[in-house]
Scaffold this active site. Structure first.
Site: not given
Length: 684
Positions: A431, A488
Site C-alpha cells: 500500500d 478503494d
C-alpha cells in the site's frame, strides 16, 4: 535526408534526419515493405511563403530551442545556473537507436526504440561531460495527429479513479502533470488521441502510456503554424543534478479499429510483456481480503471463522490487511514497526496461516513499507529518515520514508524479508496511502530497487500495487508487481464505470475487483448481491466484506457467480476487453473476446435510468460476420417480474450470425438500474 522505419504489429513509425535530431515523419497504419521512405519527407514538408520563416521543419524527437523551435522544448537544462541551448548533430543511427551530439556543450542525447508485443517502446537518454541540472527531458517526441479534434486523458480522485476527460485540440499547450510522487489518481500517465469520428469500435486512434511511477508531465501542443507535438517525461524539476539522465519508456499504440485497438494492445503488453508472473501455470485465485470485515480489530478466532466462510464461498486466497503489527489499533501509530503484535497474535501469524492452508487457501499480508507514523519506534529512532520538513502537513496521519536512502531500503528489506522467511506467504498487498511532501524521482527509483530485491529473493510471492486504491498504476510499477487495486471503492455502480474506463489500459488478470458489503462503506449505497457479484466477476474476482452478514440466498448467489468465474477464468485471463458503443447512455457494456476468438462474454451494466422505456439494441464487435454464434443469457432467471415480454433470450440459447450481432445487435430484457446482464457466446 536519411530515413528509417520502425515496424510493430499494425503500425509503422518513419524517422528521418537531415543531419540533426531525427523527426517522426509518419506514425500510423503499417506501411507496405516496398514503400519508398524518401518520398515521405516530400509529403510531410511544410513550406511557408510571404512570412518570416522559409521552411518549417517537422517536430523532432527532441525539439531544440537552439534550432529556433518556438514551442515546448524537449530538453530544458542548466549548467552553473545558465540555460543550455544545444544544437545536436546525428552521429550514430541503426534504425532503432539514434545518437546525437553537441560537441561545444559536451552533451550526447540518444533515442532508443524497441518492439514489445503490439506496442512500440521508446526512451531518451542524456549524457553530459560535466554536471548539469535537468528541469525537463522528454521521451521521444511524437507528432500529434492532424485529423484529431480532441485529446482524451484521465483525471481522478480517491474512490473515483480513471475519469475520462476530453479536451479539444487548440492553439497552445494542454498540460497535465502529476506532482504527488506517484503516477497518481489525478493524472494517470496515459492519453488517447482519436481522429475525427472515432469510437470504441471504429476509427483511427493514437495512444501513449508513460511507464513511470514517480510523477510525470504531458505536453500536448499545437503551434500557430499548425504543427502538433506530444511530449511525456518525468515531472518537471524532480531530478537531482548529475551527468546521466534517462526517461522511462514511452509506449505507442495505433489503431484503425477505434479505442479498442489501442486498449487491447496495452492490455496484452502489460499482461504478456511487462508483468512477471510468480506462478504462470496457476489459475488466478479468487481473493478474500478482511479489511472491510474487521478493519484493525484482529481476533484470531474471528478471522478463522471468516476464513472458513470465505473458503466455502469459493475463495482461494486469504489476505490479512492492516492492523497485524506494532500497536496498530488505528491509523495513527506503528507504520515502520513491522513486528507482529503479540497482543493480537500471541502465537504469531502461524495459527491463522496454517488454518487458511487447511481450507485450501494461500495466505497474503498487507504492508505499507514506504510510510511511517511519528508514533512509531522507527520514527523515534530515525527522524532523519523521514522526507520533508518537521512541520509538514500530514496525510492519513503518516509521513513518507526516504526510500532513496540505501539505509532505509536495507531496513525495510530486512523487516519484510524476516516476515516472509518465517511464514508461508503467497502474496503482499503493498500500500501507499499518501502523497510525497515534495516530488522526487529518486523516491520511485528507490521503491523499484527495494521491490526488485524482494522479488529476486522471494520470487514466489505475488505483489499487489495499492495506493489509496488506484493511485499508482503504470507499466513501471507493474514490472515489479502482478495486480493492481483499482479503487478503494467497493461500490458496484462506481466500480462498473471505473473498470470500464480503466480497460483502456488494464487487462482482466491484473485488475482486482471485490464484492463489497451490502451497505457500501465508501458510498453509503445498498446494492443487490447479484449486481455486486457480477461487477466483481468482470475482473480478477475477490470478496471484501464480512461473510457473516450474508443471508442464505446471498451466499448461494455469490457461490454461483464465483463458480462461474472459476470455470471461465482460464480463457478470460488472456481475453481482450472490448468496450462496446451503446445507443443508450444509461448502459455501460463490454465484451471479453477469447484469444482464439471462439468464445466471448458480454457484461451489460444498467448504470442509471434510461430515457426511453424499451432497451435499445446492443451491438457486439470483433466477430466473424459469416460465422454462427450460440448466444445465451446466463442469468436470465434473474429477470424482474416487470420484464414480461416473451423474448427468445429469456427462454434459452439462440443462434445468430456475427453480422447480425455486430450490425443490429441484441435487445436485452428490461431491468431497473444497478443491474447486470451477462451473455455468453460461442462460435459454432
Amino acid at each position: 535526408m536519411q530515413t528509417w522505419r520502425v515496424d510493430a504489429p499494425g503500425q509503422t513509425l518513419v524517422l528521418a534526419s537531415d543531419g540533426g535530431v531525427p523527426s517522426a515523419l509518419y506514425w500510423g497504419a503499417a506501411l507496405p515493405a516496398e514503400q519508398d521512405l524518401s518520398q515521405i519527407g516530400l509529403i510531410a514538408a511544410r513550406d511557408v511563403t510571404g512570412g518570416m520563416i522559409d521552411r518549417l521543419p517537422d517536430v523532432s524527437l527532441c525539439p531544440e530551442v537552439g534550432q529556433g523551435f518556438q514551442g515546448q522544448a524537449g530538453l530544458v537544462a542548466y549548467r552553473d545556473g545558465q540555460p543550455l541551448y544545444p544544437r545536436f548533430k546525428l552521429i550514430e543511427a541503426d534504425g532503432m537507436r539514434f545518437a546525437c551530439r553537441d560537441e561545444v556543450l559536451g552533451l550526447t542525447i540518444s533515442f532508443e526504440f524497441s518492439i514489445e508485443g503490439d506496442v512500440v517502446a521508446a526512451r531518451t537518454t542524456l549524457e553530459s561531460e560535466a554536471e548539469i541540472s535537468v528541469h525537463h527531458l522528454a521521451a521521444p517526441v511524437m507528432p500529434g495527429p492532424q485529423y484529431g479534434e480532441e485529446i482524451l486523458d484521465f483525471s481522478g480522485r480517491w474512490i473515483g479513479e480513471f475519469q475520462m476527460e476530453r479536451a479539444p485540440w487548440r492553439a497552445g499547450i494542454h498540460m497535465r502533470e502529476a506532482r504527488g510522487g506517484r503516477s497518481g489518481h489525478e493524472h494517470p500517465p496515459i492519453a488517447y488521441f482519436p481522429a475525427r469520428g472515432a469510437q470504441n469500435t471504429a476509427g483511427i486512434v493514437y495512444a501513449m502510456h508513460y511507464g513511470w511511477s514517480g510523477g510525470h508531465v504531458m505536453y500536448v501542443e499545437e503551434l500557430p503554424d499548425g504543427r502538433r507535438q506530444i511530449q511525456f517525461g518525468h515531472a518537471t524539476g524532480t531530478r537531482a543534478s548529475g551527468q546521466v539522465f534517462e526517461t522511462a519508456k514511452l509506449y505507442f499504440s495505433f489503431s484503425e479499429s477505434g479505442l479498442n485497438g489501442c486498449a487491447t494492445a496495452f492490455q496484452r503488453h502489460l499482461r504478456d510483456q511487462v508483468v512477471t508472473w510468480p506462478h504462470p501455470e496457476r489459475p488466478r485465485p479468487v481473493h478474500y481480503n478482511c479489511w472491510e470485515a474487521v478493519y484493525f480489530d484482529h481476533d484470531v478466532e474471528v478471522l478463522k471463522d471468516i476464513a472458513e466462510r470465505a473458503a466455502k464461498l469459493g475463495a482461494e486466497r486469504f489476505v490479512l490487511d492492516d492492523g497485524w503489527f506494532g500497536k496498530r489499533d488505528d491509523d495513527t501509530s506503528s507504520l515502520g514497526d513491522w513486528n507482529i503484535d503479540p497482543r493480537k497474535w500471541p502465537a504469531g501469524l502461524t495459527p491463522i496461516i496454517e488454518h487458511v492452508k487447511t481450507l485450501g487457501m494461500v495466505f497474503g499480508l498487507w504492508f505499507e513499507p514506504e510510510m511511517v507514523n511519528r508514533n512509531s519506534d522507527l520514527a523515534r529512532a530515525h527522524p532523519d529518515w523521514i522526507l520533508g520538513p518537521v512541520d509538514q502537513v500530514e496525510g492519513r496521519q503518516q509521513r513518507v520514508l526516504d526510500v532513496s536512502n540505501s539505509e532505509v531500503r536495507d531496513y525495510l528489506y530486512d523487516k519484510i524479508a524476516a516476515v516472509l522467511s518465517a511464514h508461508d506467504i503467497d502474496y503482499i498487498k503493498w500500500d501507499h496511502n499518501r502523497l510525497l511532501p515534495v516530488a522526487d524521482a529518486a523516491q520511485a527509483e528507490g521503491v523499484y530497487a527495494l521491490m526488485g530485491r524482494l522479488r529476486a529473493d522471494f520470487p514466489g510471492v505475488e505483489i499487489e500495487s495499492c495506493a489509496s486504491g488506484g493511485g499508482r498504476i503504470d507499466a513501471g510499477i507493474l514490472e515489479h508487481t502482478q495486480r493492481v487495486w483499482l479503487s478503494d471503492s467497493n461500490d458496484a455502480l462506481e466500480r462498473l464505470r471505473i473498470q470500464h474506463d480503466a480497460a483502456l489500459m488494464l487487462p482482466m488478470a491484473i485488475t482486482g475487483s471485490h464484492v463489497g458489503p451490502r451497505h457500501c462503506h465508501t458510498s453509503g449505497r445498498v446494492h443487490d448481491i447479484r449486481f455486486r457479484a457480477w461487477v466483481a466477476a468482470q475482473r480478477h474476482m475477490g470478496f471484501e466484506m464480512d461473510p457473516r452478514e450474508l443471508t442464505e440466498d446471498e451466499a448461494a448467489v455469490l457461490s454461483q457467480v464465483t463458480a462461474w468465474w472459476k470455470s471461465n477464468r482460464d480463457w478470460r485471463r488472456t481475453a481482450d476487453i472490448l468496450r462496446l458503443d451503446v445507443a443508450d447512455p444509461s448502459v455501460i457494456a463490454e465484451q471479453q473476446l477469447s484469444q482464439d476468438k471462439q468464445r466471448f462474454v458480454v457484461f451489460t451494466g444498467k448504470a442509471s435510468t434510461g430515457t426511453q422505456i424499451m432497451p435499445r439494441p446492443l451491438r457486439l464487435t470483433g466477430l466473424e460476420p459469416d460465422a454462427t454464434y450460440e448466444i445465451e443469457l446466463i442469468n436470465r432467471d434473474e429477470a424482474h417480474p416487470l420484464s414480461r415480454r416473451e423474448m427468445p433470450l429469456k427462454d434459452g440459447p439462440v443462434n445468430l450470425s456475427g453480422q447480425l450481432l455486430m450490425q443490429h445487435g441484441l435487445i436485452l430484457p428490461w431491468s431497473f438500474p444497478d443491474w447486470m446482464w451477462v451473455i455468453e457466446g460461442k462460435k459454432k
